[in-house]
Design an enzyme around this catalytic site. Structure first.
Site, short mmCIF file in Angstrom:
data_model
loop_
_atom_site.label_atom_id
_atom_site.label_comp_id
_atom_site.label_asym_id
_atom_site.label_seq_id
_atom_site.Cartn_x
_atom_site.Cartn_y
_atom_site.Cartn_z
N ARG A 77 42.11 37.59 33.40
CA ARG A 77 41.84 38.85 34.10
C ARG A 77 43.13 39.61 34.39
NH1 ARG A 77 36.63 37.08 36.56
NH2 ARG A 77 35.49 38.93 37.23
N ARG A 121 21.64 42.36 40.22
CA ARG A 121 21.89 41.01 39.71
C ARG A 121 21.39 39.98 40.72
NH1 ARG A 121 27.55 39.21 37.29
NH2 ARG A 121 28.44 40.01 39.23
N ARG A 127 36.07 45.85 43.25
CA ARG A 127 36.20 45.02 42.03
C ARG A 127 36.44 45.91 40.81
NH1 ARG A 127 31.16 41.28 41.95
NH2 ARG A 127 32.26 40.27 40.23
N LYS A 187 29.16 40.08 30.57
CA LYS A 187 29.96 39.02 29.95
C LYS A 187 29.25 37.66 30.05
CE LYS A 187 33.49 39.62 32.69
NZ LYS A 187 32.95 40.73 33.51
N ARG A 192 24.65 37.90 45.10
CA ARG A 192 25.97 37.39 45.47
C ARG A 192 26.61 38.28 46.52
NH1 ARG A 192 28.87 36.59 39.71
NH2 ARG A 192 30.58 37.50 40.89
P1 ADP Z 1 29.35 39.88 34.15
O1 ADP Z 1 29.35 38.42 33.77
O2 ADP Z 1 30.09 40.74 33.16
O3 ADP Z 1 29.80 40.12 35.56
P2 ADP Z 1 26.42 39.62 34.00
O4 ADP Z 1 26.22 39.01 32.66
O5 ADP Z 1 26.22 38.76 35.19
O6 ADP Z 1 27.85 40.38 34.07
O7 ADP Z 1 25.47 40.91 34.09
C1 ADP Z 1 25.43 41.74 35.28
C2 ADP Z 1 23.97 42.12 35.58
O8 ADP Z 1 23.46 42.98 34.54
C3 ADP Z 1 23.02 40.92 35.63
O9 ADP Z 1 22.04 41.18 36.61
C4 ADP Z 1 22.41 40.87 34.22
O10 ADP Z 1 21.14 40.26 34.25
C5 ADP Z 1 22.35 42.35 33.88
N1 ADP Z 1 22.56 42.62 32.45
C6 ADP Z 1 23.32 41.93 31.56
N2 ADP Z 1 23.29 42.51 30.34
C7 ADP Z 1 22.49 43.60 30.46
C8 ADP Z 1 22.07 44.63 29.54
N3 ADP Z 1 22.49 44.66 28.26
N4 ADP Z 1 21.26 45.61 30.02
C9 ADP Z 1 20.88 45.60 31.33
N5 ADP Z 1 21.21 44.67 32.23
C10 ADP Z 1 22.01 43.68 31.81
P1 AMP Z 2 32.99 36.61 38.19
O1 AMP Z 2 31.97 35.57 38.43
O2 AMP Z 2 33.65 36.47 36.84
O3 AMP Z 2 32.47 38.01 38.43
O4 AMP Z 2 34.17 36.35 39.24
C1 AMP Z 2 33.93 36.47 40.64
C2 AMP Z 2 35.24 36.54 41.39
O5 AMP Z 2 36.00 35.33 41.18
C3 AMP Z 2 36.19 37.66 40.97
O6 AMP Z 2 35.88 38.90 41.60
C4 AMP Z 2 37.55 37.09 41.43
O7 AMP Z 2 37.71 37.20 42.84
C5 AMP Z 2 37.39 35.59 41.11
N1 AMP Z 2 37.86 35.30 39.75
C6 AMP Z 2 37.12 34.86 38.69
N2 AMP Z 2 37.87 34.69 37.60
C7 AMP Z 2 39.14 35.05 37.95
C8 AMP Z 2 40.39 35.13 37.27
N3 AMP Z 2 40.50 34.82 35.96
N4 AMP Z 2 41.48 35.55 37.96
C9 AMP Z 2 41.39 35.86 39.25
N5 AMP Z 2 40.26 35.84 39.96
C10 AMP Z 2 39.13 35.43 39.33
#
Ligand code: ADP
Ligand code: AMP
Length: 213
Positions: A88, A127, A171, A13, A160
């Site tokens: 969420r 990541r 999660r 995302k 992280r």
């Molecule tokens: P989210 O925001 O949904 O938690 P991220 O955008 O941070 O996810 O992506 C999670 C991990 O996967 C990161 O390390 C990112 O660089 C990697 N990633 C994102 N898109 C792809 C893809 N299409 N293929 C492989 N790895 C990806």
């Molecule tokens: P993210 O960076 O989107 O993966 O979010 C990291 C963490 O932040 C999540 O696992 C939740 O603990 C908290 N968080 C982020 N966005 C929300 C939301 N909209 N509602 C509740 N918790 C959130």
């Protein structure tokens, strides 16, 4: 244009939201980033949110909704925004919908980035996030030019705390119980778009641009 990114943690995302924000010149709003900035600055909100984040749980709606509504009321959101990690829960989606309704406004697209659970643990353990600017990489799929160093600002890249496998499992459980119902919520409003998130990130982006135009 107002866009919501849906998908499991690690689906990509944030990666896609940043590209959308750049192409369409709208702000990228990540509630996760807002909480992490608060944790870094030692605010009361950050300390409260950290308890939930470290356990892989959602931060309570009461705390999350206010922050988001304040953020989207800011001047730079006039022409739209891309929300990453909000809503969420169904109550969060309802609060956002009602707030927009009152302004005679609505979300245009909810884009679900679909990645099966099997791929998620690998995504999360690889990541790496920048401690300063929040840019994200993947050690194998989207590596930085120099290992451990952010391409954009030169700061250190870290794993992280909540990307450790034991927390990721929680999660994912939370995602299936509390967040996945939003797919149906936005499908009913006829704004849901699905993209395959398992392909290369540039291919995912092409599919999104084909939807947004
Ligand atoms: P989210 O925001 O949904 O938690 P991220 O955008 O941070 O996810 O992506 C999670 C991990 O996967 C990161 O390390 C990112 O660089 C990697 N990633 C994102 N898109 C792809 C893809 N299409 N293929 C492989 N790895 C990806
Ligand atoms: P993210 O960076 O989107 O993966 O979010 C990291 C963490 O932040 C999540 O696992 C939740 O603990 C908290 N968080 C982020 N966005 C929300 C939301 N909209 N509602 C509740 N918790 C959130």
């Amino acid at each position: 244009m107002k866009i919501i990114m849906l998908g499991a943690p690690g689906a990509g995302k944030g990666t896609q939201a940043k590209m959308i924000a750049e192409k369409y010149s709208i702000p990228h709003i990540s509630t996760g980033d807002i909480f992490r900035a608060n944790i870094k600055n030692g605010t009361e909100l950050g300390m409260e949110a950290k308890k939930y984040m470290d356990a892989g749980q959602l931060v309570p709606d009461e705390l999350t909704v206010k922050i988001l509504l304040d953020r989207v009321a800011a001047d730079d959101c006039k022409n739209g925004y891309v929300l990453d990690g909000f809503p969420r829960t169904i109550p969060q989606a309802e609060v956002l919908e009602n707030a927009l309704n009152e302004l005679g406004d609505k979300i245009d697209y909810a884009i679900d980035v679909d990645v099966p659970d099997e791929n998620i643990i690998n995504r999360m353990s690889g990541r790496r996030a920048c401690v300063t600017c929040g840019a994200t990489y993947h050690v194998v799929h989207i590596p930085p030019k120099t290992e451990g160093v952010c391409d954009k600002c030169g700061s250190e890249l870290i794993l992280r705390d909540d990307d450790k496998p034991e927390t990721v499992k929680n999660r994912l459980d939370v995602y299936h119980k509390q967040t996945q119902p939003l797919i149906d919520f936005y499908n009913k409003r006829e704004i849901l778009k699905e993209v395959d998130g398992t392909v290369d990130s540039s291919e995912v982006f092409k599919a999104i641009v084909a939807i947004l135009g």
